[in-house]
Design an enzyme around this catalytic site. Structure first.
Site, PDB file in Angstrom:
ATOM      1  N   TYR A  33       0.829  -1.220   0.000  1.00 42.06           N
ATOM      2  CA  TYR A  33       0.000   0.000   0.000  1.00 42.06           C
ATOM      3  C   TYR A  33       0.864   1.272   0.000  1.00 42.06           C
ATOM      4  CZ  TYR A  33      -4.149   2.807   0.539  1.00 42.06           C
ATOM      5  OH  TYR A  33      -5.142   3.721   0.318  1.00 42.06           O
TER       6      TYR A  33
ATOM      7  N   ASN B 151     -15.053   4.359   1.729  1.00 41.25           N
ATOM      8  CA  ASN B 151     -15.658   4.160   0.406  1.00 41.25           C
ATOM      9  C   ASN B 151     -16.737   5.182   0.025  1.00 41.25           C
ATOM     10  OD1 ASN B 151     -13.920   2.121  -0.218  1.00 41.25           O
ATOM     11  ND2 ASN B 151     -15.341   0.459   0.190  1.00 41.25           N
TER      12      ASN B 151
ATOM     13  N   ASN C 209     -19.488  -3.836  -8.648  1.00 41.19           N
ATOM     14  CA  ASN C 209     -20.044  -4.530  -7.476  1.00 41.19           C
ATOM     15  C   ASN C 209     -19.173  -4.373  -6.238  1.00 41.19           C
ATOM     16  OD1 ASN C 209     -18.077  -6.210  -8.754  1.00 41.19           O
ATOM     17  ND2 ASN C 209     -18.754  -7.930  -7.507  1.00 41.19           N
TER      18      ASN C 209
ATOM     19  N   ARG D   9     -16.999  -8.108 -13.676  1.00 43.16           N
ATOM     20  CA  ARG D   9     -16.190  -9.086 -14.419  1.00 43.16           C
ATOM     21  C   ARG D   9     -16.833 -10.473 -14.470  1.00 43.16           C
ATOM     22  NH1 ARG D   9     -11.040 -11.067 -10.800  1.00 43.16           N
ATOM     23  NH2 ARG D   9     -12.104 -11.171  -8.799  1.00 43.16           N
TER      24      ARG D   9
ATOM     25  N   GLY E  33      -7.718   2.750  -8.280  1.00 44.97           N
ATOM     26  CA  GLY E  33      -7.315   1.456  -7.738  1.00 44.97           C
ATOM     27  C   GLY E  33      -6.593   0.634  -8.778  1.00 44.97           C
TER      28      GLY E  33
ATOM     29  N   TRP F   6      -6.749   9.741  -4.827  1.00 44.83           N
ATOM     30  CA  TRP F   6      -6.459   9.010  -3.585  1.00 44.83           C
ATOM     31  C   TRP F   6      -7.111   9.765  -2.436  1.00 44.83           C
ATOM     32  CZ3 TRP F   6      -1.149   8.411  -0.687  1.00 44.83           C
ATOM     33  CH2 TRP F   6      -1.235   7.320   0.206  1.00 44.83           C
TER      34      TRP F   6
END
Ligand code: NAP
Length: 332
Positions: A56, A128, A154, A177, A242, A267
């Protein structure tokens, strides 16, 4: 009897569950200005997994306690300390190490939240929902009726983005996906959900009747960025936030040169660093109100106790989940 536990790691490893374990700790002595908070719920986000593997953007010094966000209930205030009352539900400060039965926090950094609201939904407030809100609001001047396209729709961020877009009168094309993720995104209010693939731009053009899409939101990277860029109208923006594929974003000169597509990054940690506190609090208050009213939510696949931290991290690191993995400490 109260069990005092924290999920700690002393090294980083590509296998994230191998490094984390629940360890007991003593009830701390409070200093003035501090509160003792019993953690009610704390999610495991992809960034938490990447923090355990060492991949990260910011890494805390070791040893560290896992978990970046969550909510708790105030248990005790330090001597001569004014703050949220004992029993009050509060948002925990970011980065405090929230996978624990209890945390010590400065009272000045605790944000009171509605006591009656679902703590598991509130536990996802810090990361989020603001990401989704800022991705929608900070890059393109969107008007009601405009289209936005996103991939990994999703995901937690994707779920919030669908709901916020609908509340703002925007229409969303949502890329996932796998076929099994389509129905869940539709139930959140998506206008269109498509499974990613080579002919994506043509399928998007067909379902939007050739609408000029102004914003593409990408958390996958690699060739998924290229396919997303091809769905956009001339002069539009792709915002990457991301790297779920693990690959660098691919955008062809065809999109950049001939169609004036711009690729930018976002970010949230940087936004928190450069944005005045009052503006941060206003956004969190708005989003907390929507969550408390049941107007903004993200699916939760399963909850785990701290003693199951290894299984919880393994579940969070796995693909094809039905929602977030949530740590819910047991308080006997
Ligand atoms: N830049 C920022 O400030 C910021 C803030 C928040 C989140 N993020 C990033 O946003 C992304 C989503 O976070 P989240 O918490 O919303 O995720 P989440 O709820 O944990 O969901 C993970 C998502 O990633 C998808 N996925 C996993 N591996 C993939 C791959 N190789 N290719 C395509 N899709 C893949 C999953 O699809 P399946 O269900 O099909 O497995 C699922 O949609 C993460 O990369 C996270 O680090 C960034």
């Amino acid at each position: 009897m109260t069990t005092w536990l924290k999920a700690q790691y002393t090294r980083r490893d590509p296998d994230p569950q191998s490094v984390i374990e629940a360890v007991p700790f003593e009830r701390p002595v409070l200093a003035p200005g501090q509160a003792l908070v019993a953690v009610l719920a704390a999610p495991i986000n992809p960034s938490d997994v990447l923090t355990l593997t060492g991949e990260y953007g910011i890494l805390p010094p070791l040893p560290a306690v896992g978990g970046n966000e969550g909510v708790g209930r105030v248990v005790e205030l330090g001597p001569d300390t004014q703050g949220p009352a004992v029993g009050q539900t509060v948002l925990l400060p970011a980065g405090i190490g929230t996978w624990a039965s209890h945390v010590l926090a400065p009272v000045a950094k605790l944000v009171p939240l509605p006591n009656g609201a679902d703590p598991q939904q509130l536990a996802m407030l810090t990361v989020n929902p603001p990401t989704a809100s800022l991705l929608l609001g900070n890059f393109v001047d969107l008007k009601p009726g405009d289209w936005v396209v996103q991939n990994a729709a999703n995901s937690g961020v994707g779920s919030y983005l669908v709901q916020l877009a609908r509340q703002r009168g925007l229409k969303t094309v949502n890329i996932v996906r796998r076929e099994s993720a389509v129905a869940g995104v539709e139930t959140l209010g998506a206008d269109v959900v498509l499974v990613d693939g080579e002919d994506l731009a043509a399928r998007v053009k067909a379902v939007t009747h050739g609408a000029s899409i102004k914003l593409g939101v990408d958390s996958v990277g690699g060739s998924a960025t290229l396919r997303l860029a091809a769905c956009l109208g001339e002069g539009s923006i792709v915002v990457n936030y991301g790297a779920l594929s693990g690959d660098a974003c691919k955008v062809s000169p065809r999109e950049l040169v001939f169609r004036d597509i711009t690729l930018k990054g976002f970010w949230l940690a940087r936004w928190f660093r450069i944005t005045p506190a009052a503006q941060q609090h206003a956004l969190l208050a708005e989003l907390a109100g929507l969550i408390a009213a049941g107007k903004l939510k993200a699916p939760i696949q399963a909850t785990y106790d701290l003693m199951q931290i290894k299984q919880a991290v393994a579940a969070a690191a796995a693909g094809e989940r039905q929602g977030k993995i949530m740590i819910v400490p047991r308080h006997e």
